[in-house]
Design an enzyme around this catalytic site. Structure first.
Site, PDB file in Angstrom:
ATOM      1  N   ARG A   1       0.856  -1.176   0.000  1.00  0.00           N
ATOM      2  CA  ARG A   1       0.000   0.000   0.000  1.00  0.00           C
ATOM      3  C   ARG A   1       0.896   1.231   0.000  1.00  0.00           C
ATOM      4  O   ARG A   1       2.022   1.196   0.527  1.00  0.00           O
ATOM      5  CB  ARG A   1      -0.892   0.024   1.248  1.00  0.00           C
ATOM      6  CG  ARG A   1      -2.038  -0.954   1.211  1.00  0.00           C
ATOM      7  CD  ARG A   1      -3.121  -0.512   0.215  1.00  0.00           C
ATOM      8  NE  ARG A   1      -4.232  -1.452   0.133  1.00  0.00           N
ATOM      9  CZ  ARG A   1      -4.348  -2.406  -0.798  1.00  0.00           C
ATOM     10  NH1 ARG A   1      -3.410  -2.545  -1.719  1.00  0.00           N
ATOM     11  NH2 ARG A   1      -5.412  -3.188  -0.816  1.00  0.00           N
TER      12      ARG A   1
ATOM     13  N   HIS B   1      -1.532   0.929  -9.994  1.00  0.00           N
ATOM     14  CA  HIS B   1      -2.204   0.007  -9.072  1.00  0.00           C
ATOM     15  C   HIS B   1      -2.909  -1.134  -9.812  1.00  0.00           C
ATOM     16  O   HIS B   1      -4.118  -1.366  -9.632  1.00  0.00           O
ATOM     17  CB  HIS B   1      -3.200   0.767  -8.169  1.00  0.00           C
ATOM     18  CG  HIS B   1      -3.518   0.013  -6.904  1.00  0.00           C
ATOM     19  ND1 HIS B   1      -3.916   0.611  -5.736  1.00  0.00           N
ATOM     20  CD2 HIS B   1      -3.475  -1.311  -6.633  1.00  0.00           C
ATOM     21  CE1 HIS B   1      -4.125  -0.315  -4.803  1.00  0.00           C
ATOM     22  NE2 HIS B   1      -3.850  -1.492  -5.330  1.00  0.00           N
TER      23      HIS B   1
END
Lengths: 312, 312
Positions: free
Chosen positions: A227, A275
């Site tokens: 993350r 992502h």
């Protein structure tokens, strides 16, 4: 006899892949697509994502709800889920496949000096570089959950010297594992290619800062598929600017999409990914949901049921 | 008792890696480095590359000669090798490891659309791309020898739909194999990522020309780790210019080093590698030579002995 009924109520996704996938893989089921639900009392199962309010009204015979995503916090917060109906989160083998591919790809990329070969091509320079043997290349994985373990096994299969660090002790064949904050500095010292696959928790938020990057050997590589909040981005940029971290591949960021003016976009040592190192794959995810549903129909316990109190 | 004597007589290579490797891995042997050979009658084995004339003079007790390289044509042509002494060519597991790494790396690179992500980063564009599942990606290997088979097994392990073409029939677990010129067009039609690992022979010289590239599906990728002469370079450039071949990674060229003005250097769809996808690795190669030598001392047959009449 009434056929088993599955209501498809997923919004903002590729219906051709998801709804089409259910219809293709389960012609035996009565698959209905919201809002054409018919008599709500006939609905046995619901497959849901970003559902409308009151979706479940009148579904007095509902047996289970399947979430399209692994994160179910929104559904739990305001979804009107009937009490006592099990909610199943997504665990997709296609996601693990994609993550493993991407980590292997970027580890090999740096292991084989492709960042240098690319620069040499831009210069028109023919310079052979002898690769290290994989047994002499230390790859360190932060996080050894489902995805981390899958990556570790693939890297062991390619012959790398694979080490892993996790919060609690883990055993993975062929991997030297350590755990806990006390062992993190030693782990980083011995890591040439660092891959972050941690979950984001209070303990891991901002874990990779100037102090941690300094503990890596000079010229180490960094791949973040965890993350964005694991990384103090200014500290990483400083380590890249001095060359202490030679290059980085970043799939996740503190702000996504990555802002247009962010230095990561144009830094010569940074590869920006939007992502998508790993995405839930409709084909494998639909198969997994149907396997679970069919086993449930046959009397088995549902797998991956959310603990509502814990929240995941 | 006299220790077994190995003379190191390799020229133009990294002595620290090769001679150092022998000394480190075989402290039990009497390892001498040319020109300090001592009494030539004491030499049992010679490890050789680009040897001087008359190297073997006086070596009346020579038991075998090991070549640093796989190709021994120069040694056979003018090396003064004593008649009846076996010559052993190099077969290095490190070479297969390196080739497998590189092929896996570039197949994953194209499979995961990294060529598009790199272009998007240059544009500052955040665009997620859903990867295909590996089972839905057809990778075709031209050539299924030692190196091709190693690559095929690694790609099967990653879940790809792997096909192989070779001159003669081959069987590799999990790989759909075909053979012979008759089946080449069909093979190319079904291949999304083509990898050339062929040996260079009269039959394969210029094999990949405009007709063969046209048989690939539009948007296919090409990786050449065979020989430059397998490819008609102008035909490949034409296929890249139209986008019929979407991108190519080339490790080998008709002229090496690749001339400075060659279009491959600057073509946006071409990755140029300076013929180092796989190199003989001193560490593994030294180990292989010593294993062979020790087994020979213990009475076993030498492995990888050159058939002098055949030339390899």
């Amino acid at each position: 006899m009434k056929r088993t009924t599955l209501l498809y109520a997923a919004f903002g996704v590729d219906d051709a892949a998801w709804l089409g996938g259910f219809r293709e893989q389960a012609p035996d089921l009565d698959i209905r697509a919201w809002p054409d639900i018919g008599d709500p009392r006939e609905i046995d199962y619901v497959f849901v994502w970003k559902q409308p309010l009151n979706l479940f009204d009148g579904m007095t015979n509902l047996r289970a709800v399947f979430s399209l995503g692994a994160g179910v916090e929104t559904l739990l917060a305001g979804g009107g889920l009937p009490a006592g109906v099990p909610l199943v989160r997504m665990v997709d083998p296609g996601l693990a496949t994609g993550m493993t591919e991407f980590v292997v790809l970027r580890v090999l990329h740096y292991h084989r000096n492709m960042h240098l070969h690319e620069a040499n091509q831009r210069d028109g320079a023919w310079i052979q570089l002898r690769p290290k043997l994989p047994e002499d290349r230390a790859v360190g994985l932060l996080g050894l959950g489902n995805l981390g373990a899958s990556c570790a096994r693939a890297l062991v299969g390619l012959g790398f010297d694979v080490r892993g660090w996790s919060r609690t002790p883990k055993l993975i064949g062929g991997v030297e594992t350590v755990h806990g904050e006390d062992q993190l500095a030693d782990f980083l010292c011995g890591t040439e290619i660092l891959v972050c696959l941690l979950p984001l928790t209070a303990d891991t938020d901002g874990l990779l800062d100037a102090r941690r990057f300094a503990q890596l050997p000079r010229g180490a590589f960094f791949v973040n598929v965890g993350r964005g909040r694991h990384v103090v981005e200014e500290d990483l940029l400083a380590a890249l600017d001095t060359g202490h971290v030679a290059a980085a591949t970043l799939d996740v960021f503190r702000e996504e999409p990555l802002p247009r003016q962010h230095r990561f976009w144009t830094h010569p040592s940074v590869t920006v990914m939007p992502h998508c190192a790993a995405l839930t794959q409709p084909k494998t995810a639909v198969r997994t949901v149907l396997d679970n549903l069919r086993a449930h129909l046959a009397g088995a316990q549902l797998r991956h049921v959310v603990d509502v109190a814990r929240g995941y």
